[in-house]
Scaffold this motif. Structure first.
Motif, PDB file in Angstrom:
ATOM      1  N   LEU A 162      23.505  11.839  51.476  1.00 54.00           N
ATOM      2  CA  LEU A 162      22.135  11.352  51.360  1.00 54.00           C
ATOM      3  C   LEU A 162      22.094   9.827  51.281  1.00 54.00           C
ATOM      4  CD1 LEU A 162      19.278  12.550  51.097  1.00 54.00           C
ATOM      5  CD2 LEU A 162      19.529  12.405  48.625  1.00 54.00           C
ATOM      6  N   PHE A 163      23.016   9.241  50.555  1.00 52.30           N
ATOM      7  CA  PHE A 163      22.963   7.796  50.323  1.00 52.30           C
ATOM      8  C   PHE A 163      23.934   7.031  51.211  1.00 52.30           C
ATOM      9  CE2 PHE A 163      21.692   9.740  46.231  1.00 52.30           C
ATOM     10  CZ  PHE A 163      20.373   9.341  46.261  1.00 52.30           C
ATOM     11  N   GLY A 164      24.537   7.705  52.183  1.00 55.34           N
ATOM     12  CA  GLY A 164      25.444   7.023  53.096  1.00 55.34           C
ATOM     13  C   GLY A 164      26.668   6.465  52.404  1.00 55.34           C
ATOM     14  N   MET A 165      27.254   7.278  51.527  1.00 55.98           N
ATOM     15  CA  MET A 165      28.405   6.786  50.776  1.00 55.98           C
ATOM     16  C   MET A 165      29.639   7.649  51.015  1.00 55.98           C
ATOM     17  SD  MET A 165      26.690   5.789  47.165  1.00 55.98           S
ATOM     18  CE  MET A 165      28.204   5.080  46.568  1.00 55.98           C
ATOM     19  N   LYS A 166      29.830   8.044  52.247  1.00 58.88           N
ATOM     20  CA  LYS A 166      31.009   8.871  52.586  1.00 58.88           C
ATOM     21  C   LYS A 166      32.276   8.307  51.955  1.00 58.88           C
ATOM     22  CE  LYS A 166      30.525  12.581  54.835  1.00 58.88           C
ATOM     23  NZ  LYS A 166      29.507  12.788  55.859  1.00 58.88           N
ATOM     24  N   GLY A 167      32.945   9.138  51.151  1.00 59.46           N
ATOM     25  CA  GLY A 167      34.221   8.717  50.583  1.00 59.46           C
ATOM     26  C   GLY A 167      34.114   7.714  49.452  1.00 59.46           C
ATOM     27  N   ARG A 168      32.888   7.434  49.042  1.00 60.63           N
ATOM     28  CA  ARG A 168      32.717   6.421  47.990  1.00 60.63           C
ATOM     29  C   ARG A 168      31.948   6.974  46.795  1.00 60.63           C
ATOM     30  NH1 ARG A 168      33.643   1.395  48.478  1.00 60.63           N
ATOM     31  NH2 ARG A 168      34.504   0.615  50.406  1.00 60.63           N
ATOM     32  N   LEU A 169      32.090   6.281  45.685  1.00 58.20           N
ATOM     33  CA  LEU A 169      31.395   6.642  44.455  1.00 58.20           C
ATOM     34  C   LEU A 169      30.764   5.373  43.893  1.00 58.20           C
ATOM     35  CD1 LEU A 169      34.428   8.505  42.888  1.00 58.20           C
ATOM     36  CD2 LEU A 169      32.491   9.588  44.071  1.00 58.20           C
ATOM     37  N   ASP A 170      29.694   5.529  43.106  1.00 56.33           N
ATOM     38  CA  ASP A 170      29.148   4.355  42.423  1.00 56.33           C
ATOM     39  C   ASP A 170      30.157   3.834  41.403  1.00 56.33           C
ATOM     40  OD1 ASP A 170      26.779   3.989  43.666  1.00 56.33           O
ATOM     41  OD2 ASP A 170      25.591   5.193  42.266  1.00 56.33           O
ATOM     42  N   ARG A 171      30.709   4.766  40.668  1.00 56.04           N
ATOM     43  CA  ARG A 171      31.736   4.406  39.692  1.00 56.04           C
ATOM     44  C   ARG A 171      32.422   5.670  39.200  1.00 56.04           C
ATOM     45  NH1 ARG A 171      26.812   3.689  37.168  1.00 56.04           N
ATOM     46  NH2 ARG A 171      26.402   5.182  35.479  1.00 56.04           N
ATOM     47  N   ILE A 172      33.497   5.472  38.461  1.00 58.62           N
ATOM     48  CA  ILE A 172      34.168   6.606  37.832  1.00 58.62           C
ATOM     49  C   ILE A 172      33.983   6.443  36.337  1.00 58.62           C
ATOM     50  CG2 ILE A 172      36.400   7.730  37.458  1.00 58.62           C
ATOM     51  CD1 ILE A 172      37.272   6.407  40.140  1.00 58.62           C
ATOM     52  N   GLU A 173      33.620   7.518  35.670  1.00 61.01           N
ATOM     53  CA  GLU A 173      33.508   7.441  34.216  1.00 61.01           C
ATOM     54  C   GLU A 173      34.646   8.219  33.576  1.00 61.01           C
ATOM     55  OE1 GLU A 173      28.755   6.528  33.809  1.00 61.01           O
ATOM     56  OE2 GLU A 173      29.519   8.411  32.979  1.00 61.01           O
ATOM     57  N   VAL A 174      35.170   7.659  32.509  1.00 59.16           N
ATOM     58  CA  VAL A 174      36.371   8.226  31.912  1.00 59.16           C
ATOM     59  C   VAL A 174      36.171   8.415  30.418  1.00 59.16           C
ATOM     60  CG1 VAL A 174      38.890   8.044  31.829  1.00 59.16           C
ATOM     61  CG2 VAL A 174      37.604   6.718  33.519  1.00 59.16           C
ATOM     62  N   ALA A 175      36.600   9.586  29.915  1.00 63.42           N
ATOM     63  CA  ALA A 175      36.587   9.818  28.471  1.00 63.42           C
ATOM     64  C   ALA A 175      38.021   9.980  27.999  1.00 63.42           C
ATOM     65  CB  ALA A 175      35.789  11.071  28.149  1.00 63.42           C
ATOM     66  N   PRO A 176      38.307   9.529  26.780  1.00 65.07           N
ATOM     67  CA  PRO A 176      39.670   9.698  26.261  1.00 65.07           C
ATOM     68  C   PRO A 176      39.876  11.129  25.772  1.00 65.07           C
ATOM     69  CG  PRO A 176      38.293   8.551  24.663  1.00 65.07           C
ATOM     70  CD  PRO A 176      37.418   8.832  25.852  1.00 65.07           C
ATOM     71  N   ASP A 177      41.082  11.628  25.927  1.00 68.12           N
ATOM     72  CA  ASP A 177      41.389  12.975  25.442  1.00 68.12           C
ATOM     73  C   ASP A 177      42.586  12.858  24.521  1.00 68.12           C
ATOM     74  OD1 ASP A 177      41.533  15.667  25.050  1.00 68.12           O
ATOM     75  OD2 ASP A 177      42.424  16.128  27.007  1.00 68.12           O
ATOM     76  N   GLY A 178      42.328  12.666  23.261  1.00 67.29           N
ATOM     77  CA  GLY A 178      43.404  12.589  22.286  1.00 67.29           C
ATOM     78  C   GLY A 178      44.063  11.226  22.180  1.00 67.29           C
ATOM     79  N   ILE A 179      43.570  10.222  22.872  1.00 62.31           N
ATOM     80  CA  ILE A 179      44.133   8.880  22.713  1.00 62.31           C
ATOM     81  C   ILE A 179      43.002   7.906  22.414  1.00 62.31           C
ATOM     82  CG2 ILE A 179      46.132   9.257  24.228  1.00 62.31           C
ATOM     83  CD1 ILE A 179      44.548   7.817  26.416  1.00 62.31           C
ATOM     84  N   SER A 180      43.342   6.693  21.999  1.00 61.77           N
ATOM     85  CA  SER A 180      42.303   5.722  21.658  1.00 61.77           C
ATOM     86  C   SER A 180      41.719   5.137  22.938  1.00 61.77           C
ATOM     87  CB  SER A 180      42.882   4.595  20.803  1.00 61.77           C
ATOM     88  OG  SER A 180      43.626   3.732  21.634  1.00 61.77           O
ATOM     89  N   ALA A 181      40.529   4.583  22.796  1.00 64.47           N
ATOM     90  CA  ALA A 181      39.856   4.018  23.966  1.00 64.47           C
ATOM     91  C   ALA A 181      40.652   2.835  24.522  1.00 64.47           C
ATOM     92  CB  ALA A 181      38.446   3.582  23.589  1.00 64.47           C
ATOM     93  N   ASP A 182      41.256   2.047  23.622  1.00 67.94           N
ATOM     94  CA  ASP A 182      42.046   0.894  24.075  1.00 67.94           C
ATOM     95  C   ASP A 182      43.262   1.349  24.870  1.00 67.94           C
ATOM     96  OD1 ASP A 182      40.350  -0.937  22.989  1.00 67.94           O
ATOM     97  OD2 ASP A 182      41.412  -1.018  21.060  1.00 67.94           O
ATOM     98  N   GLU A 183      43.921   2.356  24.334  1.00 67.55           N
ATOM     99  CA  GLU A 183      45.082   2.939  24.999  1.00 67.55           C
ATOM    100  C   GLU A 183      44.702   3.435  26.391  1.00 67.55           C
ATOM    101  OE1 GLU A 183      48.218   3.243  23.853  1.00 67.55           O
ATOM    102  OE2 GLU A 183      48.838   4.323  25.673  1.00 67.55           O
ATOM    103  N   ILE A 188      30.519  -2.634  45.463  1.00 68.80           N
ATOM    104  CA  ILE A 188      30.064  -1.670  46.467  1.00 68.80           C
ATOM    105  C   ILE A 188      30.588  -0.286  46.164  1.00 68.80           C
ATOM    106  CG2 ILE A 188      29.707  -3.219  48.412  1.00 68.80           C
ATOM    107  CD1 ILE A 188      32.655  -2.483  49.166  1.00 68.80           C
ATOM    108  N   GLY A 189      30.966  -0.060  44.908  1.00 72.44           N
ATOM    109  CA  GLY A 189      31.425   1.268  44.547  1.00 72.44           C
ATOM    110  C   GLY A 189      32.921   1.417  44.676  1.00 72.44           C
ATOM    111  N   VAL A 190      33.370   2.614  44.358  1.00 70.76           N
ATOM    112  CA  VAL A 190      34.793   2.895  44.250  1.00 70.76           C
ATOM    113  C   VAL A 190      35.158   3.942  45.296  1.00 70.76           C
ATOM    114  CG1 VAL A 190      36.586   3.560  42.612  1.00 70.76           C
ATOM    115  CG2 VAL A 190      34.412   2.636  41.777  1.00 70.76           C
ATOM    116  N   ASP A 191      36.339   3.825  45.863  1.00 74.08           N
ATOM    117  CA  ASP A 191      36.747   4.847  46.832  1.00 74.08           C
ATOM    118  C   ASP A 191      37.232   6.095  46.104  1.00 74.08           C
ATOM    119  OD1 ASP A 191      40.121   4.107  47.143  1.00 74.08           O
ATOM    120  OD2 ASP A 191      38.666   2.790  46.124  1.00 74.08           O
ATOM    121  N   GLU A 192      37.068   7.227  46.748  1.00 76.93           N
ATOM    122  CA  GLU A 192      37.398   8.498  46.104  1.00 76.93           C
ATOM    123  C   GLU A 192      38.874   8.611  45.724  1.00 76.93           C
ATOM    124  OE1 GLU A 192      34.503  12.174  47.313  1.00 76.93           O
ATOM    125  OE2 GLU A 192      35.789  11.341  48.875  1.00 76.93           O
ATOM    126  N   ALA A 193      39.716   7.887  46.462  1.00 78.27           N
ATOM    127  CA  ALA A 193      41.152   7.960  46.176  1.00 78.27           C
ATOM    128  C   ALA A 193      41.445   7.540  44.747  1.00 78.27           C
ATOM    129  CB  ALA A 193      41.914   7.071  47.161  1.00 78.27           C
TER     130      ALA A 193
END
Ligand code: ATP
Ligand code: MG
Lengths: 857, 221
Positions: free
Chosen positions: A202-223, A69-74
């Protein structure tokens, strides 16, 4: 060699254009279908992959929760605080602009500050200060569209658009246009960008997100994965960005399964060409003899024949290539339409020819033709002219050979059945495909002997009905049992495809209807999203809606349901949490027979309530070989958790299968008390119209609510169903055309070979009508025999290998229905096609010059 | 029975013209047994085909049993052949898929008769040509002479007013040939049928009441 080609083959072909045309047409069909499917497949897969990549930008990880059901903004703040991580919130939902030509659009909520680090946006006119532009652009209810989309649909800046969202109709304002860069390139430019806050609203998702996307910055994806997991703790699902979609995978599998037909088309093409070459060799025995005596080597003549038909096959393949490309432009929107009803995942704005597929298809078409010419060519070279001429005479007494082939065919068929039974639905889809193909060949082997029997058995009847024309037709069938048998098999193949797909469609429809019958014990359903926009949505309302609904006048009982998708291998299955006691009570009141009622037993109810047990859908059980008593591991916020499978139940909510739990247990285990919908039974005598209006009115302030009646829900289910049927129809149509061409070819050849007999009949007093009628009767017998065979083979195929194949490839499993109406239709189509196929040959036969028969050369 | 008035039959192949019949005038009275002779290519077969309504003349009139073939149309010609004319061809006479008795009965069956009417008649003729023992054989199990006899039986089964035979003894030994000629003569004399027989064989022609000789598509008077 050139002289041979020019005088020997080209002249001959020019004199028999029909034969070359039929051969080329059948090859063209096979090639067209293959190219169409391959092109549709690659176009959809490529469009999907491109969109996924455009949307992801630099992101490599996604954070979701197991609640689906998505991720909370916190959580966003926690991830952003991880060193080496660039994180952005994502809200992506489909909306439609009902007034526009190309209505479906992916709305993306953007927190520009963090998102710009992951993805690139570029706005029209490049204002001096982008932040200022953005601030102005993203006032509430504002969207930015791509320039291309705006142009395509005639939308101007500042224009107001009515949008259907999963939360109902909203008015949005186009405040800006953007260049197609980054995510805006996704979905063919059908993208609307809005501020994160506006999207949540619009979508009734106060305080929520579908997901968070993350990119690595100078570290490996596994790390990065490790660090994010540690930062978030349990309850979150951190994984590599998914590049698969359940709906897309299923649609592609459905398309791929159509390739069987193109294989059959090529086989029929092979057979038609084989026939044509055999006959042209017989006809040209004298020419070949003369050429040989003039010094042409065997090899030269063989090469000429193969070149001649290879060329025809090549031309046919090229025509097929063009036709296939056209056909794919028909397939693509339908296939992607079926996908987008689950989730707006593909938008194919350009059908791209798959060159590798095209080359394979053209090669296959050309080689098939050349190979078909090879064997009769070899025979022509090695048999004496007398022997060749004799081939054209009566073969009634070759029964031993036919009988041997018959036994071989029966043996092969039994071997296939034994493999199927022994394999016990563990067989790989391609093994199933192979068995189906072998069965086709086995039937072809049985053909000649069956033809002899058929002709013998029908002759008295035909005599009674059609008199002499009837028995002449029966004799002619028996005259070349191989050819007749193969034609019957080919036509039977076409009809069997019709019957099999009709049976599958019918089974699927009946199962869905039966399921809808027992799955809907209620009168009204309150939904958190608009089903006309998307079948499935993660949106939800609170339990207060359930409580409040029970107090509305006219409502007798209500139960709440939460449905979410949870990870299952690479793909997803659906988890449905139901208020079981109220659910069972409503079924009892409704008087439902079978289905869920069978689960209304104390031991199952208590195992569900305690959260120990789950009920799984039959398709999931069949797909993953799960039986009652087994254990099943599901992803929960606290990690993987084992459940006992209590029972299976017929359910078609989700193609890959569903798992059903008690909502009490779900609330504890998944920490989620929201509801996707509330099903309501009306009090006896309550006015449905008024009650629905009251529900909408009295609950509207709690959340955005959509009220559906049972017929409306059924219509939604049937709408999806129609998309799939459109694809099936293409298959059936092509198969019928191929079977039709086979009959035309066989009749033409049979008329040609009987030139003298027809002339003789005419000389001793047969009228044109009589000759014509005998050809038509012959054709109808072939078609009817083919239809009967096709009905049997189609039902058998649908009952076992095909159903299994579909289960393995696409995840549908359902009890078989016999499609009586379509069987009637198939038989009628057989008769009509039989008559239609005979028209040209019959005309030719009746117009034959009488003297040809008796002017002996 | 047959009347040819200045009949021409011209085949055009590209620019080349072949005059198969070139002004032939000939009358064959009812009940006559006529032998047609002449060198190869002189138009004998063409004459037979026009007489049987299998083809139409380029110019001139062909009248068979009082009817002009040019005005009959395909259906009329079919009925003429079916009810009044029996054909015996030189080579290909029998349907390979039909048994001997069926081959003989074929013209009756084509005319819409049932087996009940057709088969006894066919059997009677089978006896007459002496092939009762071959009743249920297929043509490719017969000798050339037997096939010719079956063909004659088939030609006679409809009680034709006219029998047209193209070299019926062409590739038979003389004894077998004689049997066939006797049969034709008997049919002509006892039953009063008109018979036209094309032959290369002077001895065979002697069985006929009259001999017509063709050369270059005309009567060689
Ligand atoms: N369909 C046709 N097209 C062109 N020419 C033809 C055709 N049929 C016959 N001819 C020509 O007409 C002429 C007469 O032919 P016809 O068959 O009547 O000869 P014939 O007397 O029967 O010869 P034979 O004794 O060899 O059978 C021949 O020169 C022949 O080549
Ligand atoms: Mg001749």
């Amino acid at each position: 060699m050139r002289a041979l080609l020019r005088f020997f083959s080209l002249r001959h072909l020019a004199r028999h254009p029909m034969r070359a045309l039929l051969g080329a047409a059948s090859v063209a069909l096979g090639v067209a279908l293959y190219v169409a499917i391959d092109t549709a497949n690659t176009s959809i897969a490529a469009a999907f992959e491109k969109s996924v990549n455009d949307l992801a930008g630099k992101a490599e990880l996604q954070v979701t929760t197991s609640e689906g059901i998505g991720v909370d903004e916190a959580a966003l703040a926690k991830v952003q605080a991880v060193p080496g991580a660039i994180a952005a919130p994502v809200i992506q939902k489909a909306i439609t602009f009902p007034g526009l030509a190309d209505p479906q659009v992916l709305a993306i909520g953007v927190d520009f500050g963090s998102d710009a680090l992951l993805r690139m946006y570029s706005f029209e006119g490049k204002p001096a200060d982008p932040t200022e532009f953005i601030a102005a652009a993203f006032i509430p209810n504002a969207i930015v569209l791509t320039k291309r989309y705006a142009e395509r649909n005639g939308v101007a800046k500042k224009q107001q658009l009515k949008a259907a969202t999963s939360r109902g109709m909203r008015t949005l304002v186009v405040t800006g246009l953007m260049e197609e860069e980054g995510p805006a390139k996704a979905m063919g430019g059908n993208v609307a960008i809005m501020s994160l806050g506006a999207a949540q609203e619009l979508f009734g998702m106060k305080g929520r997100l579908d997901r968070i996307e993350v990119a690595p910055d100078g570290i490996s994806a596994d790390e990065l994965t490790q660090r994010v997991k540690t930062a978030l703790g349990a309850g979150y699902d951190v994984r590599r960005l998914s590049r698969k979609s359940t709906a897309v995978e299923m649609a592609l599998a459905r398309l791929r399964s159509m390739i069987v037909i193109s294989a059959i088309a090529l086989i029929v093409g092979l057979f038609i060409i084989y026939n044509s070459v055999s006959i042209s060799v017989v006809e040209r025995v004298r020419e070949i003899g003369i050429l040989r005596s003039l010094g042409a080597k065997r090899g030269q003549i063989l090469t000429t024949v193969i070149l001649e038909w290879g060329l025809i096959g090549f031309l046919g393949s090229c025509a097929g290539l063009a036709g296939g490309f056209l056909l794919s432009t028909f397939l693509v929107p339908r296939a992607s339409g079926a996908v987008n009803m689950f989730a707006f995942a593909v938008k194919v704005d350009e059908v791209v020819l798959s060159w590798s597929g095209a080359i394979i298809a053209v090669l296959a078409g050309t080689l098939t033709s050349a190979a078909a010419a090879f064997f009769p060519g070899i025979a022509a070279m090695s048999v004496t002219p007398i022997g060749l001429l004799r081939q054209g005479t009566y073969q009634y007494r070759q029964a031993p050979k036919f009988r041997a082939a018959f036994y071989a065919g029966i043996l092969l068929l039994s071997a296939g059945v034994v493999t199927l039974i022994a394999g016990n639905n563990r067989l790989h889809p391609y093994v199933l495909l192979a068995i189906t193909t072998i069965a086709f060949f086995a039937i072809a082997l049985c053909g000649p002997q069956c033809t002899v029997w058929l002709a013998r058995a029908t002759r008295p009847l035909l005599w009674r009905v059609f008199r002499i024309e009837g028995s002449l037709a029966a004799d002619d069938l028996a005259k070349f049992p191989q050819r007749t048998g193969l034609t019957v098999a080919a036509f039977g193949g076409a009809i069997s495809i019709l019957v099999a797909s009709a049976s599958l469609v019918e089974s699927f429809r009946a199962s869905t209807e039966r399921w809808m019958e027992v799955a809907f014990p209620f009168d009204v359903s309150l939904n958190s999203s608009d089903l006309s926009t998307a079948f499935y949505s993660t949106s939800a309302f609170g339990e207060d809606v359930l409580e409040a609904s029970r107090k509305v006048e006219g409502v007798e009982a209500a139960y709440g349901v939460r449905s979410i998708t949870i990870p299952w291998g690479d793909l997803e299955i659906m988890l449905i949490a139901i208020d079981m006691p109220e659910f069972f009570a409503m079924h009892r009141a409704h008087g439902t027979k079978g289905g869920p009622v069978d689960l209304d037993r104390p031991e199952i109810r208590s195992a569900l309530a305690s959260g120990e047990g789950v009920v799984v859908s039959e398709n999931l059980a069949a797909l993953d070989r799960i039986s009652p008593g087994d254990e099943l591991e599901l992803a929960t916020p606290a990690g993987g958790r084992k459940f006992k499978v209590l029972a299976t139940v017929e359910d078609y909510s989700w193609p890959l299968g569903t798992v059903c739990v008690d909502r009490e247990a779900y609330k504890r285990i998944w920490n989620d008390s929201t509801l996707s919908y509330v099903d309501i039974r009306l009090a006896p005598g309550a006015d449905p119209q008024k009650t629905r209006a009251r529900l909408a009115g009295e609950l509207g302030h709690l959340s955005s609510i959509f009220v559906y009646s049972v017929p409306q829900l059924q219509a939604v289910g049937r709408g999806f169903f129609d998309q799939i049927i459109a694809l099936t129809r293409v298959q059936v149509l092509l198969a019928l055309i191929i079977g039709f061409l086979g009959i035309v070819n066989t009749l033409l050849i049979s008329v040609l070979l009987r030139t003298r007999e027809i002339g003789l009949l005419r000389a001793i007093g047969a009228s044109r009508t009589q000759i014509r009628r005998s050809v038509v009767v012959e054709s109808v017998i072939i078609a009817m025999a083919g239809s009967a065979l096709g009905v049997a083979a189609g039902l058998a195929g649908a009952a076992w290998p095909i159903r299994l194949f579909i289960l393995r490839m696409a995840g549908f499993w359902f009890p078989l229905e016999v499609p009586w109406r379509d069987i009637g239709l198939a038989l009628a189509a057989g008769a009509v096609l039989g008559i239609a196929a005979s028209l040209a040959p019959a005309r030719r036969a009746s117009r034959l010059n009488v003297l040809d028969a008796i002017s002996y050369e | 029975m047959i009347r040819f008035d200045d009949v021409r039959k011209i085949y055009t192949q590209g620019t080349r013209e072949v005059r198969a019949l070139d002004g032939l005038t000939l009358h064959v009275p009812r009940g006559e047994f006529l032998a047609v002779m002449g060198p190869s290519g002189s138009g004998k077969s063409t004459f037979l085909h026009l007489s049987g309504g299998l083809d139409l003349p380029t110019s001139g009139g062909v009248t068979v049993d009082g009817q002009s073939t040019a005005t009959l149309g395909d259906d009329g010609l079919t009925l003429l052949r079916r009810r009044k004319i029996g054909f015996v061809f030189q080579f290909f006479n029998l349907m390979p898929t039909l048994r001997v008795v069926e081959n003989i009965a074929l013209p009756l069956l084509l005319d819409g008769n049932g087996n009940g009417a057709a088969v006894p008649k066919a059997e009677a003729l089978l006896e007459r040509v002496g092939l009762t023992s071959r009743r249920d054989h297929f043509p490719d199990e017969l000798s050339g002479g037997e096939m010719q006899r079956v063909a004659i039986a088939r030609a006679l089964v409809i009680d034709p007013a006219l029998v047209l035979a193209d070299e019926p003894t062409g590739n038979l030994d003389s004894a077998t040939g004689r049997g066939i000629l006797e049969l034709l003569k008997e049919v002509s004399e006892k039953e009063g049928r008109t018979i036209v027989m094309v032959t290369h064989d002077e001895a065979a022609a002697k069985w006929a009441k009259r001999i017509a000789r063709l050369r270059d598509g005309k009567l060689d008077a």
